[in-house]
Design a protein around this motif. Structure first.
Motif, short mmCIF file in Angstrom:
data_model
loop_
_atom_site.label_atom_id
_atom_site.label_comp_id
_atom_site.label_asym_id
_atom_site.label_seq_id
_atom_site.Cartn_x
_atom_site.Cartn_y
_atom_site.Cartn_z
N LEU A 95 0.82 -1.21 0.00
CA LEU A 95 0.00 0.00 0.00
C LEU A 95 0.86 1.27 0.00
N VAL A 96 1.73 1.39 1.01
CA VAL A 96 2.50 2.63 1.17
C VAL A 96 3.52 2.79 0.05
N SER A 97 4.19 1.70 -0.35
CA SER A 97 5.21 1.82 -1.40
C SER A 97 4.58 2.17 -2.74
N SER A 98 3.45 1.53 -3.06
CA SER A 98 2.84 1.81 -4.37
C SER A 98 2.26 3.22 -4.41
N TYR A 99 1.74 3.70 -3.26
CA TYR A 99 1.25 5.08 -3.23
C TYR A 99 2.41 6.06 -3.43
N LEU A 100 3.50 5.89 -2.69
CA LEU A 100 4.65 6.81 -2.83
C LEU A 100 5.23 6.75 -4.24
N LYS A 101 5.29 5.55 -4.81
CA LYS A 101 5.86 5.40 -6.15
C LYS A 101 4.99 6.04 -7.22
N SER A 102 3.72 6.31 -6.88
CA SER A 102 2.85 6.94 -7.88
C SER A 102 3.31 8.36 -8.20
N TYR A 103 4.16 8.95 -7.32
CA TYR A 103 4.67 10.29 -7.65
C TYR A 103 6.15 10.48 -7.28
N TYR A 104 6.80 9.41 -6.78
CA TYR A 104 8.21 9.57 -6.40
C TYR A 104 8.94 8.24 -6.64
N PRO A 105 10.01 8.23 -7.43
CA PRO A 105 10.62 6.95 -7.84
C PRO A 105 11.56 6.30 -6.82
N ASN A 106 12.16 7.08 -5.91
CA ASN A 106 13.24 6.53 -5.07
C ASN A 106 12.69 5.79 -3.84
N VAL A 107 11.88 4.76 -4.11
CA VAL A 107 11.22 4.00 -3.05
C VAL A 107 11.46 2.52 -3.29
N ALA A 108 11.89 1.81 -2.26
CA ALA A 108 12.06 0.35 -2.35
C ALA A 108 11.39 -0.30 -1.14
N THR A 109 11.24 -1.62 -1.21
CA THR A 109 10.55 -2.34 -0.13
C THR A 109 11.49 -3.36 0.49
N TYR A 110 11.19 -3.71 1.74
CA TYR A 110 12.00 -4.70 2.46
C TYR A 110 11.08 -5.50 3.38
N ILE A 111 11.07 -6.82 3.18
CA ILE A 111 10.37 -7.73 4.08
C ILE A 111 11.43 -8.62 4.72
N PRO A 112 11.51 -8.70 6.05
CA PRO A 112 12.54 -9.55 6.68
C PRO A 112 12.29 -11.03 6.37
N ASP A 113 13.34 -11.79 6.33
CA ASP A 113 13.24 -13.24 6.14
C ASP A 113 12.78 -13.86 7.47
N ARG A 114 11.68 -14.59 7.39
CA ARG A 114 11.09 -15.19 8.60
C ARG A 114 12.10 -16.06 9.35
N TYR A 115 12.98 -16.71 8.61
CA TYR A 115 13.87 -17.70 9.23
C TYR A 115 15.20 -17.11 9.65
N ASN A 116 15.77 -16.23 8.84
CA ASN A 116 17.08 -15.67 9.16
C ASN A 116 17.00 -14.42 10.04
#
Length: 566
Positions: A95-116
Motif C-alpha cells: 500500500l505505502v510503497s505503491s502510493y509513494l511510487k505513484s509520484y516519487y521513484p526513489n522508493v524500495a521495499t523490504y520484508i525480513p526473512d522469517r527464518y534468518n
C-alpha cells in the motif's frame, strides 16, 4: 459447547430504536447489542461513508511523519518501506510503497526473512538500508518495541517512521514519528486499526497534503480490506467502513495480484469470510514457505499476465503449507497425548524441526481441539521461536507478560502472539505459563462458547428479516453473524449424515408450536454428523444457528446453518 444467550438490552432503547428506524424489535435488539442506539449510529452502520473517516492528522505524530516524508522527497532521498512478512505487513508495504511510487521513484521495499531475521525490524534490514543509501525507513505493522534497532539506525544517520498497531512497551523508540493509535498519549478516536490501516491513515494524510481527495485512495482499499480480514481486528468504526469499500473494490475492480488469486473462485460476490479463507492464506503462504517479498511482488504488480505467474507460484506455496500444517498438527496432537497433557490449563508443545512458517496455524488447530491457551515452539537458530493462540476472552499477551523473565522477546495481541526464548528456559517457561493461566483464567473460558443473539421462532424468519440481516455485513469481531436459538424443533423425517465419513448433518426442520404451518427450512450442520440420533424419529430438539441463503441450480433458498443441537 456452552450456549450463552446475550442479555436482553433495555426494552426502552429497543422500542425507541425500532420506532425511529421503522423496523421490528428483533432487528432493533440486534442493533442495540452492537452498540447502535440512535438513528445516526444506524446510518453509519448501514450506510458507511468514506466521508466519515477520521482526519488522519488526529493521530499523534502524523504531522511529523508527513513533514519528514515530504522533506525526503524534496531532497531526493531514498526511502525504504519495511514491513512484517504476514498479510497485514505485506499488504501495508504494498500500500505505502505503491502510493509513494505513484509520484516519487526513489522508493524500495523490504520484508525480513522469517527464518534468518525473524519478526519485526532487523539489524540485517538496517544494514541493507545503510549499504544501499537509504536515509529514511518507514516501518509498518512492527517497530513499536524496537528501541535498540531504531537507535542503531540513528547511529548510521537513518531515520525511522514507525506505523504500528501493537501495544507499546514502557518506552517508545526514538523515531522521527511513532504512529500507533494504542499509544497512551494518542487521542485518535479509533484504536483498533490493523497495521495496514495505520499505513492507510499515513497515505491519507500525505494525500491531503497534496490536495488529493479520498476518491484518489479508493483503489488501495482492496489491500486494506484484506488486512482487516486477515488480522481479525474488530469490524467496527473505521475498520467497518474501510472493509466495506475495500470489498467493493475486490469484487468490482481489484488490483491484478488479487484478481489473479480469485479468478478461479466461482462465487459472484466475495464476502469478508472469503477474504479470510481464500485470499489471506495465499498471501500468507509466501512468507511462510518462501519469502514475504513474493507477496509484495504479487500485490504491486500491474501487469495481469505477470501477476498470474506470481499467483500460480504462491498457489504452490499454499499447497505445500497445507501439507506441512496437517503433518505437524498430527505430530503435536500425539505429543500431547503421549505426555498425558490433555487435562492441563494450557497446551505447550515443542519439536525442533517443525517448520517455523506454519506453527501459528498449528497453534490454532490445537486450540480448536483442546480449547486451551496454546503455544507451539520450534528451533530457530540458537533459540526457540513460538506462536501463541488464545481462547475467547482470555488475554494471552498479559499471560506472556507475567512470564517475561523467561523470554527473550515477545509481542502481539490479546488472542495471538509470538515469542523467542533460550532453549534452557523452555521448561521453566512452560511451567510458569501453565501456573499463570491456571491462576487467572475463569474455568468457563475452557469450554467453547456459542454466543446467542436472540431466541426466535421459525415463523420470525421472513424475506424482510433476511434482507436487513444481509445489510449487517461485513461480519467480523464485534459484529459477528447473528446467531439465533429455537426450541421445540423436529426433523421432517429425512435427516441424514452426509460427506465422505457422514461427518455433516442434513435435515429439514419444522417447529412443534407451528405444526400445521408449512413453515420449515432446510438445515445443514457441518461437523454435527454424530448428532443424527438426536433428531431421528421426529424427536424434539433445540438448535442454535445462523440464517444463510443457499444457491443451487440458480434457485436461492433459506437455509439454517446449524452450530449446535441439544
Amino acid at each position: 459447547m456452552r450456549w450463552t444467550l446475550k442479555p436482553k438490552p433495555s426494552s426502552n432503547k429497543v422500542k425507541a430504536l425500532a420506532t425511529e428506524l421503522k423496523v421490528d424489535e428483533l432487528i432493533a435488539t440486534l442493533l442495540v447489542q452492537r452498540g447502535i442506539e440512535t438513528y445516526e449510529d444506524a446510518r453509519q452502520f448501514f450506510r458507511p461513508s468514506l466521508a466519515d473517516l477520521h482526519n488522519p492528522y488526529l493521530m499523534k505524530d502524523m504531522d511529523k511523519a508527513v513533514t519528514r516524508i515530504e522533506a525526503a522527497i524534496a531532497n531526493g532521498e531514498n526511502i525504504l518501506v519495511f514491513g512484517d512478512y504476514d498479510v497485514d505487513g505485506t499488504t501495508a508495504v504494498s500500500l505505502v510503497s505503491s502510493y509513494l511510487k505513484s509520484y516519487y521513484p526513489n522508493v524500495a521495499t523490504y520484508i525480513p526473512d522469517r527464518y534468518n531475521e525473524g519478526y519485526g525490524i532487523s539489524y540485517t534490514g538496517i544494514d541493507f538500508a545503510d549499504d544501499n543509501g537509504f536515509s529514511l525507513i518507514i516501518a509498518l505493522d512492527c517497530g513499536i518495541k524496537s528501541i535498540d534497532h531504531v537507535a542503531y539506525a540513528k547511529s548510521k544517520n537513518i531515520d525511522f517512521i514507525i506505523c504500528d498497531h501493537h501495544r507499546p512497551g514502557e518506552f517508545l523508540p526514538e523515531a522521527v514519528a511513532v504512529l500507533d493509535p494504542k499509544r497512551e498519549d494518542c487521542t485518535y478516536p479509533y484504536d483498533e486499526l490493523c497495521g495496514c490501516g495505520v499505513g492507510f491513515k499515513l497515505i491519507q494524510a500525505l494525500a491531503q497534503n497534496r490536495n488529493q481527495t479520498i476518491e484518489n485512495l479508493i483503489p488501495y482499499l482492496d489491500l486494506v480490506a484484506t488486512a482487516i480480514a486477515a488480522d481479525i481486528v474488530p469490524i467496527t468504526g473505521e475498520n467497518r467502513t474501510l472493509a466495506k469499500f475495500g470489498l467493493e473494490v475486490i469484487n468490482a475492480n481489484p488490483r491484478p495480484g488479487i484478481k489473479a488469486l480469485i479468478q478461479n473462485v466461482k462465487k459472484k460476490v466475495l464476502t469478508i469470510t472469503d477474504v479470510v479463507f481464500i485470499i489471506a492464506p495465499r498471501i500468507n503462504a509466501a512468507g511462510r514457505i518462501k519469502h514475504g517479498n513474493e507477496a509484495v511482488a504479487l500485490l504491486t504488480e500491474y501487469d495481469l499476465d505477470q501477476a498470474e505467474i506470481f499467483a500460480s507460484e504462491i498457489e504452490q506455496h499454499n499447497a505445500d503449507r497445507k501439507d506441512l500444517d496437517k503433518q505437524i498438527t498430527v505430530e503435536a496432537l500425539s505429543q500431547i497425548v503421549e505426555n498425558e497433557e490433555t487435562k492441563k490449563f494450557t497446551t505447550v508443545v515443542y519439536q525442533e524441526n517443525w517448520h517455523k512458517g506454519v506453527i501459528g496455524i498449528v497453534a490454532s488447530r490445537l486450540t480448536e481441539t483442546y480449547y486451551r491457551p496454546t503455544i507451539v515452539f520450534t528451533k530457530s537458530g540458537d533459540k526457540l521461536a513460538a506462536s501463541a493462540r488464545s481462547v475467547k476472552d482470555f488475554d494471552i499477551y498479559n499471560a506472556l507478560e507475567a512470564c517475561a523473565e523467561h523470554l527473550e522477546q515477545f509481542g502481539g495481541h490479546m488472542y495471538a502472539a509470538g515469542m523467542t526464548l533460550k532453549e534452557e528456559n523452555y521448561a521453566a517457561f512452560k511451567e510458569a505459563f501453565e501456573r499463570t493461566v491456571e491462576e487467572t483464567i475463569h474455568p468457563d473460558l475452557l469450554t467453547p462458547e456459542i454466543s446467542v443473539d436472540a431466541e426466535i421462532n421459525l415463523t420470525d424468519i421472513n424475506e424482510k428479516l433476511i434482507r436487513i440481516l444481509n445489510q449487517f455485513e461485513p461480519f467480523g469481531p464485534q459484529n459477528m453473524t447473528p446467531v439465533f436459538m429455537s426450541k421445540g424443533l423436529r426433523d421432517s423425517g429425512y435427516a441424514k449424515g452426509i460427506g465422505a465419513d457422514e461427518d455433516h448433518l442434513k435435515l429439514f426442520v419444522k417447529q412443534s408450536r407451528s405444526i400445521g404451518s408449512s413453515q420449515g427450512f432446510g438445515a445443514i450442520g457441518f461437523g454435527l454428523g454424530k448428532k443424527l440420533d438426536l433428531v431421528k424419529n421426529q424427536n424434539s430438539f433445540e438448535a442454535v444457528y445462523c440464517i444463510d441463503e443457499n444457491e443451487f441450480n440458480g434457485k436461492v433458498s433459506v437455509q439454517l446453518r446449524l452450530k449446535d443441537l441439544r
